[in-house]
Design an enzyme around this catalytic site. Structure first.
Site, PDB file in Angstrom:
ATOM      1  N   LYS A  46       1.020  -1.468  -0.038  1.00  0.00           N
ATOM      2  CA  LYS A  46      -0.012  -0.006   0.029  1.00  0.00           C
ATOM      3  C   LYS A  46       1.203   1.176   0.025  1.00  0.00           C
ATOM      4  O   LYS A  46       1.951   1.105   0.533  1.00  0.00           O
ATOM      5  CB  LYS A  46      -1.229   0.234   1.307  1.00  0.00           C
ATOM      6  CG  LYS A  46      -0.378  -0.085   2.378  1.00  0.00           C
ATOM      7  CD  LYS A  46      -0.794  -0.127   3.436  1.00  0.00           C
ATOM      8  CE  LYS A  46      -0.445  -0.071   4.955  1.00  0.00           C
ATOM      9  NZ  LYS A  46      -1.319  -0.872   6.083  1.00  0.00           N
ATOM     10  N   ARG A  82     -10.617  -0.891  16.245  1.00  0.00           N
ATOM     11  CA  ARG A  82     -10.110   0.599  14.163  1.00  0.00           C
ATOM     12  C   ARG A  82     -11.253   0.039  13.587  1.00  0.00           C
ATOM     13  O   ARG A  82     -12.518  -0.766  14.160  1.00  0.00           O
ATOM     14  CB  ARG A  82      -8.742   0.691  13.497  1.00  0.00           C
ATOM     15  CG  ARG A  82      -8.650   2.138  13.351  1.00  0.00           C
ATOM     16  CD  ARG A  82      -6.764   1.650  13.191  1.00  0.00           C
ATOM     17  NE  ARG A  82      -6.542   0.452  12.199  1.00  0.00           N
ATOM     18  CZ  ARG A  82      -5.336   0.791  11.738  1.00  0.00           C
ATOM     19  NH1 ARG A  82      -4.222   1.140  11.508  1.00  0.00           N
ATOM     20  NH2 ARG A  82      -5.036  -0.094  11.160  1.00  0.00           N
ATOM     21  N   TYR A  97      13.879  31.860   6.130  1.00  0.00           N
ATOM     22  CA  TYR A  97      12.902  32.232   7.179  1.00  0.00           C
ATOM     23  C   TYR A  97      13.340  31.938   8.407  1.00  0.00           C
ATOM     24  O   TYR A  97      13.717  31.141   9.033  1.00  0.00           O
ATOM     25  CB  TYR A  97      11.748  30.733   6.500  1.00  0.00           C
ATOM     26  CG  TYR A  97      11.292  31.391   5.199  1.00  0.00           C
ATOM     27  CD1 TYR A  97      10.563  32.382   4.308  1.00  0.00           C
ATOM     28  CD2 TYR A  97      11.287  29.357   4.171  1.00  0.00           C
ATOM     29  CE1 TYR A  97      10.488  32.374   3.082  1.00  0.00           C
ATOM     30  CE2 TYR A  97      10.101  30.053   2.912  1.00  0.00           C
ATOM     31  CZ  TYR A  97      10.210  31.703   2.340  1.00  0.00           C
ATOM     32  OH  TYR A  97       9.900  31.279   1.183  1.00  0.00           O
ATOM     33  N   MET A 142       9.703  24.941   1.216  1.00  0.00           N
ATOM     34  CA  MET A 142       9.183  23.706   0.632  1.00  0.00           C
ATOM     35  C   MET A 142       9.733  22.891  -0.693  1.00  0.00           C
ATOM     36  O   MET A 142      10.295  21.789  -1.263  1.00  0.00           O
ATOM     37  CB  MET A 142       8.221  24.847  -0.713  1.00  0.00           C
ATOM     38  CG  MET A 142       7.043  23.931  -1.457  1.00  0.00           C
ATOM     39  SD  MET A 142       6.015  25.198  -2.516  1.00  0.00           S
ATOM     40  CE  MET A 142       5.166  25.612  -0.503  1.00  0.00           C
TER      41      MET A 142
HETATM   42  C1  LIG Z   1      -0.393  -2.170   6.533  1.00  0.00           C
HETATM   43  C2  LIG Z   1      -0.258  -3.130   7.182  1.00  0.00           C
HETATM   44  C3  LIG Z   1       0.165  -4.424   7.662  1.00  0.00           C
HETATM   45  C4  LIG Z   1       1.893  -4.131   7.670  1.00  0.00           C
HETATM   46  O1  LIG Z   1       2.256  -4.083   8.832  1.00  0.00           O
HETATM   47  P1  LIG Z   1       3.588  -2.990   8.860  1.00  0.00           P
HETATM   48  O2  LIG Z   1       3.555  -3.712  10.104  1.00  0.00           O
HETATM   49  O3  LIG Z   1       3.904  -2.624   7.653  1.00  0.00           O
HETATM   50  O4  LIG Z   1       4.108  -4.972   8.489  1.00  0.00           O
HETATM   51  C5  LIG Z   1      -0.546  -5.984   7.872  1.00  0.00           C
HETATM   52  N1  LIG Z   1      -1.650  -5.549   7.505  1.00  0.00           N
HETATM   53  C6  LIG Z   1      -3.141  -4.318   7.750  1.00  0.00           C
HETATM   54  C7  LIG Z   1      -4.623  -5.104   8.286  1.00  0.00           C
HETATM   55  C8  LIG Z   1      -2.817  -3.385   7.280  1.00  0.00           C
HETATM   56  O5  LIG Z   1      -3.384  -2.089   7.711  1.00  0.00           O
END
Ligand SMILES: *Cc1c(COP(=O)(O)O)cnc(C)c1O
Length: 369
Positions: free
Chosen positions: A38, A131, A261, A309
């Site tokens: 991701k 969550r 800045y 930036m």
């Molecule tokens: C991002 C994610 C992972 C991967 O976690 P890492 O700590 O990067 O290995 C695994 N399961 C879910 C549900 C995630 O959102």
């Protein structure tokens, strides 16, 4: 040393990704490995990371959005892809369109999956993360919906809140979640005998063989960052990302003159400063101002003044013989020195994940190894 041909670039080491995948496979025992790619592979490139992970032992992939799944399919990736995020509206149909597997967390989600033609669903149980997912003690309606739904229940999953916490205040909570999930799975395996059971992120995979179940879901370790916020080499992981730029300008600053800045830094003595054409628009946070270091000609020099930036400034010191065009490493190795994502994370009070994910799309990705 010669400067980079680019203003600045992210260098991704393919050999390191392959090595890390093999380390994960070795750490996973008999469990399958789902590579989590991701957020553009935590900034490393989703397609590159997926290809290398699959070539080195991963069987499955995970992303957060359907758009990310579509990107992988468009690049020719054929492996199973699980969309981890909560889908909305048209995403359900698009998930079906690219043959992605989805997470369901409520009875209605099973309905959306069925209606849109998604064929493989993973039931997400909240064992304590609080969550996405259904509370285990309130999961009966979801289980019933999944049982009568048309979709095949391909997975039973949960996610740990404190797998990275080995000895802190919440270290014991990991085990508590594991036990809750394990007892739920004992019941549900009878109802859904074909489901793949998965719970472990990278930290849990390295930490506890009991957490591996049928499959582990590893992201951060694939990229060579430590799941435990320590030196990644302790777990045989090699950082795969570097951020490389060059000195665009060197100049004299007299004692008591300021740089940048807000005049947040003033010279205590006459010195040479260097300008590096990388800024917060590239993901190099303003929070690094007057605290981080970069590597120039094999030595550490401090980031001084505000990070702008598009540029930042460093104090090269009064004796500097550094030249315009000399290579600057903001993340990664130069000579015997190395700046890790863990070190950058500590400088701005965040975690290594955010350091690599933050690297912006304006930085071209260059592949080596
Ligand atoms: C991002 C994610 C992972 C991967 O976690 P890492 O700590 O990067 O290995 C695994 N399961 C879910 C549900 C995630 O959102």
């Amino acid at each position: 040393m010669s400067g980079t041909p680019e203003r600045a670039c992210i260098v991704v080491d393919r050999g390191a990704l392959a090595h890390n995948m093999r380390t994960i496979v070795a750490a996973s025992g008999r469990a399958r490995v789902m590579a989590v790619v991701k957020a553009d592979g935590y900034g490393h490139g989703a397609v590159l990371s997926a290809d290398i992970a699959l070539a080195n032992g991963a069987t499955d992939l995970a992303v957060h959005t359907v758009g990310e799944a579509e990107q992988l399919r468009a690049a020719g990736v054929g492996a199973p892809i699980l969309v981890l995020g909560a889908l909305t509206g048209a995403e359900w149909g698009r998930a079906a369109g690219v043959n992605a597997e989805v997470v369901v967390w409520a009875p209605e989600a099973v309905g959306y999956a069925d209606a849109s033609g998604v064929t493989r669903i993973h039931l997400k149980l909240d064992s304590g993360m609080g969550r996405l997912g259904v509370r285990i003690d309130e999961s009966a309606a979801l289980v019933d919906a999944a049982r009568v739904g048309r979709g095949n229940v391909a997975g039973l999953m949960t996610h740990f809140a404190t797998a990275d916490d080995l000895e802190g205040e919440h270290a014991g909570f990991f085990r508590e979640q594991l036990l809750r999930f394990r007892s739920a799975v004992q019941r549900l395996r009878e109802i859904f005998p074909d489901a793949t059971v998965h719970a472990a992120n990278s930290a849990a995979t390295f930490r506890d063989p009991d957490a591996r179940f049928d499959m582990v879901r590893c992201g951060i370790a694939l990229y060579g960052c430590s799941p435990f916020h320590e030196d990644p080499t302790l777990r045989d992981l090699r950082p795969a990302m570097s951020l490389v730029s060059h000195l665009a300008l060197t100049k004299t600053i007299l004692s008591r003159e300021s740089v940048g800045y807000g005049r947040t830094w003033r010279a205590e003595r006459g010195t040479q400063i260097g300008l590096i054409p990388v800024g917060y628009a590239d993901g190099y946070s303003r929070a690094y101002a007057n605290v981080a270091e970069v590597l120039v000609n094999g030595r550490r020099v401090p980031v001084i003044g505000a990070v702008s930036m598009d540029s930042l400034t460093v104090d090269l010191g009064p004796e500097s013989v550094d030249r315009v065009g000399d290579e600057v490493v903001l993340l990664g190795r130069q000579g015997d020195e190395m700046i890790t994502a863990e070190e950058l994370a500590a400088w701005r009070h965040t975690i290594n994940y955010e350091v690599t994910c933050a690297m912006g799309p304006r930085l071209p990705r260059v592949h080596v190894g």
